[in-house]
Design an enzyme around this catalytic site. Structure first.
Site, PDB file in Angstrom:
ATOM      1  N   CYS A   1       0.821  -1.224   0.000  1.00 48.79           N
ATOM      2  CA  CYS A   1       0.000   0.000   0.000  1.00 48.79           C
ATOM      3  C   CYS A   1       0.851   1.268   0.000  1.00 48.79           C
ATOM      4  CB  CYS A   1      -0.916  -0.009   1.227  1.00 48.79           C
ATOM      5  SG  CYS A   1      -1.798   1.538   1.464  1.00 48.79           S
TER       6      CYS A   1
HETATM    7  N1  MHO Z   1      -6.447  -0.502   3.430  1.00 51.44           N
HETATM    8  C1  MHO Z   1      -6.659   0.454   2.391  1.00 51.44           C
HETATM    9  C2  MHO Z   1      -5.588   0.339   1.373  1.00 51.44           C
HETATM   10  C3  MHO Z   1      -5.631   1.426   0.432  1.00 51.44           C
HETATM   11  S1  MHO Z   1      -4.260   1.416  -0.457  1.00 51.44           S
HETATM   12  C4  MHO Z   1      -4.049   2.837  -1.176  1.00 51.44           C
HETATM   13  C5  MHO Z   1      -8.024   0.232   1.757  1.00 51.44           C
HETATM   14  O1  MHO Z   1      -8.463  -0.900   1.720  1.00 51.44           O
HETATM   15  O2  MHO Z   1      -8.632   1.204   1.308  1.00 51.44           O
HETATM   16  O3  MHO Z   1      -4.256   0.347  -1.408  1.00 51.44           O
END
Ligand code: MHO
Length: 212
Positions: free
Chosen positions: A16
């Site tokens: 991420c």
């Molecule tokens: N835990 C976050 C990750 C976002 S990331 C920019 C979500 O599920 O939105 O991939």
């Protein structure tokens, strides 16, 4: 307070992209960061339609203040290069020249001795870096409306070029630590109000570890 010095690029994918944005944003010698999608073939990827790309971070650094080797060290120490994940969150080093390629390969070899599971990290040439949507840039900073206003920021392209935004995006989640923050206040030209606001968050999260 945008910093205008000659810079070089480093580009990584390490799961991420919010977390490395905060981490590298407070790394001394890093001037600006942007998050985006890279490594795949799809034209014009978006968060909802990523295709075969990976969440990545593109770093402009001042080579007289930090080395690519140091950035590589931070890369290896701050994610799990053995994690078998989807393409969206895989581990990549995008090299910009032969020297970066060589260093990356060297450090990958060293890593092999440090892990019991195989390293999945791929070392590939930097191609097109597709900027992510503005709402993903300096994501942690953007969670604080008051602070954004106070430093004259809004959700827009300036988030990708502002040195102050890069630094504060890390400090609000404790990256860099409060001692470094104190030393950065004057250089970044922060007001007392802004400093107090950021200092509290930096202290609160300094030992919380990175979060995404
Ligand atoms: N835990 C976050 C990750 C976002 S990331 C920019 C979500 O599920 O939105 O991939």
């Amino acid at each position: 307070h945008d910093v205008d010095v000659p810079t070089k690029k480093a580009t990584f994918a390490m799961a991420c992209f919010w977390a490395p944005d905060a981490l590298f944003g407070t790394t001394p010698g890093v001037i600006r960061t942007r998050v985006g999608y890279a490594g795949g073939t799809k034209e014009g990827p978006t968060y909802r339609s990523l295709g075969d790309h990976t969440e990545s971070i593109d770093i402009d650094f001042d080579p007289s203040a930090v080395t690519f080797a140091k950035l590589l060290d931070i890369f290896w120490k701050n994610h799990d290069p053995t994690a078998r994940t989807t393409k969206q969150y895989t581990s990549l080093i995008f090299y910009h020249d032969d020297e970066q390629k060589k260093l990356a390969e060297q450090t990958l070899k060293e890593q092999e001795g440090k892990h019991t599971s195989p390293i999945v990290t791929q070392i590939i040439p930097a191609g097109t870096f597709w900027d992510a949507e503005d709402y993903h840039q300096k994501y942690r900073l953007q969670q604080h409306d008051w602070l954004m206003k106070a430093i004259g920021m809004k959700c827009g392209p300036k988030l990708k070029t502002s040195h102050v935004a890069a630094r504060l995006n890390g400090y609000v989640v404790g990256r860099g630590g409060v001692a470094q923050f104190e030393g950065d206040i004057a250089r970044l030209g922060l007001s007392d109000e802004v400093s107090d606001f950021v200092r509290k968050l930096c202290i609160k999260y300094e030992n919380a570890g990175p979060f995404c």
